[in-house]
Design an enzyme around this catalytic site. Structure first.
Site, PDB file in Angstrom:
ATOM      1  N   GLU A 174       0.833  -1.211   0.000  1.00 14.89           N
ATOM      2  CA  GLU A 174       0.000   0.000   0.000  1.00 14.89           C
ATOM      3  C   GLU A 174       0.866   1.258   0.000  1.00 14.89           C
ATOM      4  OE1 GLU A 174      -3.203  -0.026   2.838  1.00 14.89           O
ATOM      5  OE2 GLU A 174      -4.138  -1.776   1.905  1.00 14.89           O
ATOM      6  N   TYR A 240     -11.647  -3.944  -0.163  1.00 13.23           N
ATOM      7  CA  TYR A 240     -12.453  -4.376   0.980  1.00 13.23           C
ATOM      8  C   TYR A 240     -13.930  -4.070   0.722  1.00 13.23           C
ATOM      9  CZ  TYR A 240      -8.261  -5.182   3.758  1.00 13.23           C
ATOM     10  OH  TYR A 240      -7.070  -5.676   4.237  1.00 13.23           O
ATOM     11  N   GLU A 296      -5.211  -8.568  -0.428  1.00  8.54           N
ATOM     12  CA  GLU A 296      -6.054  -8.132   0.696  1.00  8.54           C
ATOM     13  C   GLU A 296      -7.476  -7.994   0.172  1.00  8.54           C
ATOM     14  OE1 GLU A 296      -4.896  -4.949   3.323  1.00  8.54           O
ATOM     15  OE2 GLU A 296      -2.755  -5.402   3.089  1.00  8.54           O
TER      16      GLU A 296
END
Length: 495
Positions: A174, A240, A296
């Site tokens: 990230e 997410y 992720e």
């Protein structure tokens, strides 16, 4: 409306890489400490410091790879702080996650030992944000070099004679955010520099993964592929599923039906994300040499009341099981480009497989989906066409049914079905073209619940678990399936 599913059993679209079923364990909250590592002096049963109950449960998932030490933690982690006698290891503040003291008792040796116990490939994430090229180079040397060198000698002095096999290495995490707030052009140059020193020693061949985009930042993918595609093996993607906003993400339990719907709608966005990032990658890599690594993904809600907001501890319900099932179906669909994925996270954090509380442990609905779906690991993806009945709420429409299919090396066809509706059953006609007469045995497994936030608790840890599924019939070569509301089903059709 009845849903229609056609599985062309003689048309394979690729291989579902087992690494799509990877996991992620960050130094965050109670994932590592209390969740995985209790230490060698703990009264909780353990194997060389690793919780025995968690270890045995994770073994059953056939975990192909485990990502560590982060996450945001990776870009403030200095690996030399986590080697040597534990009593002498440097203590630090975990500034990203709760401001707690990190004692570094779980470091390189402990992590690689855990991977050996699980039979999982290590996926190490290196520090670009606050680290140096030398630090990253020396870490790779420490872990994988078999000759005489300062780092190999240091490893031996710390009790490990032979080097480890390390397959996957992430160069930063990230870096558009917590890993340094970088522009893609700047990170692309840094990646080119850092990866130069992430060397292969002996017969250890590293798969180098560059930091990819945050969700729909397609420009990041464009810049990285244009400037560094020939120096990477994989490019990551983070996404997410959040029902509401980042300021108020919604509750993990006790949520209304409209939040059930929007959660699944947002989870389905993964299909568009993967398709659009893949299209950009195709421009620079038409041979699909570079893998898309979704390292992720998962649901993210408000933390459980009374818990440290920096620990990201949330309950896990049948809604999360549906998110897991439909997301894995999406990865199967895109297996030509998606080579690895890592759900966040393994224990006690976000969409966890396992929750612990002292000596107690429970398996979440998400764990059960991963166990049910493990039959797809390294299987041949089969061409599938789905015409789903609509699932409508407040003027919005999504497909009611998500499906994928694969064929194992032994010839068994596995079909994964998710009924996303919280209140309506789904009838589906499944046609297996090219399979001949359906005369062999058909077995089914189902995971479902009676409430939209049905979940396991430490008092009732088996409230939601897989059961045998038999709500199907075979008529004129057609497999007719009736899926209860909010259910995940895996069918096995013997060849």
């Amino acid at each position: 409306m009845k849903s229609s599913i056609i599985v062309n059993t003689d048309i394979q679209t690729g291989v579902i890489n087992k690494h799509i079923y990877g996991h992620f364990a960050e130094h965050l909250g109670r994932c590592i400490y209390e969740g995985i590592w209790v230490g060698e002096d703990s009264p909780i049963p353990h194997t060389r410091g690793v919780r025995s109950d968690v270890l045995e449960a994770l073994k059953k998932l056939n975990i192909p790879n485990l990502r560590w030490p982060g996450g945001c933690f990776a870009d403030e982690y200095h690996w030399k702080d986590g080697i040597g006698p534990r009593s002498e290891r440097k203590r630090m503040v975990n500034t990203h996650w709760g401001g707690v003291v990190e004692n570094n008792h779980f470091g390189t040796h402990e992590f690689l030992m855990l991977c050996e116990m699980l039979g999982a490939e290590p996926y190490i994430n290196g520090n670009v944000g606050s680290g140096t090229v030398q630090e990253m180079q020396e870490w790779v040397e420490y872990m994988t070099f078999d000759g005489e060198s300062p780092m190999a000698d240091l490893r031996r002095a710390n009790g490990r004679e032979q080097p480890w096999k390390v397959a996957y290495f992430g160069v930063g995490n990230e870096n558009w955010g917590c890993g340094g707030n970088m522009r893609p052009e700047y990170y692309a140059d840094l990646y080119r520099r850092f990866q130069t020193y992430v060397r292969n020693y002996g017969d250890n061949k590293l798969y180098k993964i560059a930091c990819g985009a945050n969700s729909a930042d397609y420009n990041w993918t464009e810049v990285l592929m244009e400037r560094a595609a020939n120096q990477m093996h994989g490019l990551s993607l983070h996404y997410y599923t959040v029902p509401k906003t980042w300021a108020d993400k919604g509750e993990a339990v006790g949520f209304p039906a409209d939040e059930w719907f929007v959660t699944l709608k947002n989870a389905l966005f993964m299909d568009e994300l993967v398709a659009r990032h893949s299209t950009i990658m195709d421009k620079y890599d038409p041979a699909k040499r570079v893998g898309l690594i979704v390292d992720e993904w998962g649901t993210w809600y408000n933390v459980e009341p009374g818990t440290n907001p920096g620990f990201l501890y949330q309950q896990n319900t049948i809604r999360d099981a549906l998110v897991a099932g439909l997301t894995l179906n999406i990865f199967h669909k895109h297996c030509d480009r998606v080579r690895m994925a890592n759900i966040a996270q393994t224990v006690n954090v976000l969409q966890a497989m396992i929750l612990t509380e002292g000596e107690k442990m429970l398996l979440t609905p998400t764990y059960h989906v991963f166990e049910m779906f493990k039959v797809h690991q390294d299987a041949a993806a089969l061409q599938i066409q789905t015409e789903s009945a609509p699932y409508e709420m407040d003027g919005q429409v999504i497909p009611q049914v998500s499906a994928s299919a694969s064929k194992s090396a032994a010839g068994t066809i596995h079909i994964s079905l998710c009924n996303l509706s919280h209140e309506a059953a789904a009838d589906a006609a499944v046609q297996l073209r090219g399979a001949g007469t359906l005369g062999g045995p058909i077995r089914g497994t189902i995971l479902t619940a009676g409430q939209i936030d049905g979940h396991n608790t430490f008092d009732q840890p088996e409230r939601i678990k897989p059961e045998a599924f038999q709500q199907f019939t075979v008529e004129d070569g057609m497999l007719n399936v009736s899926l209860p509301p909010m259910s995940v089903v895996v069918l096995a059709v013997e060849g």
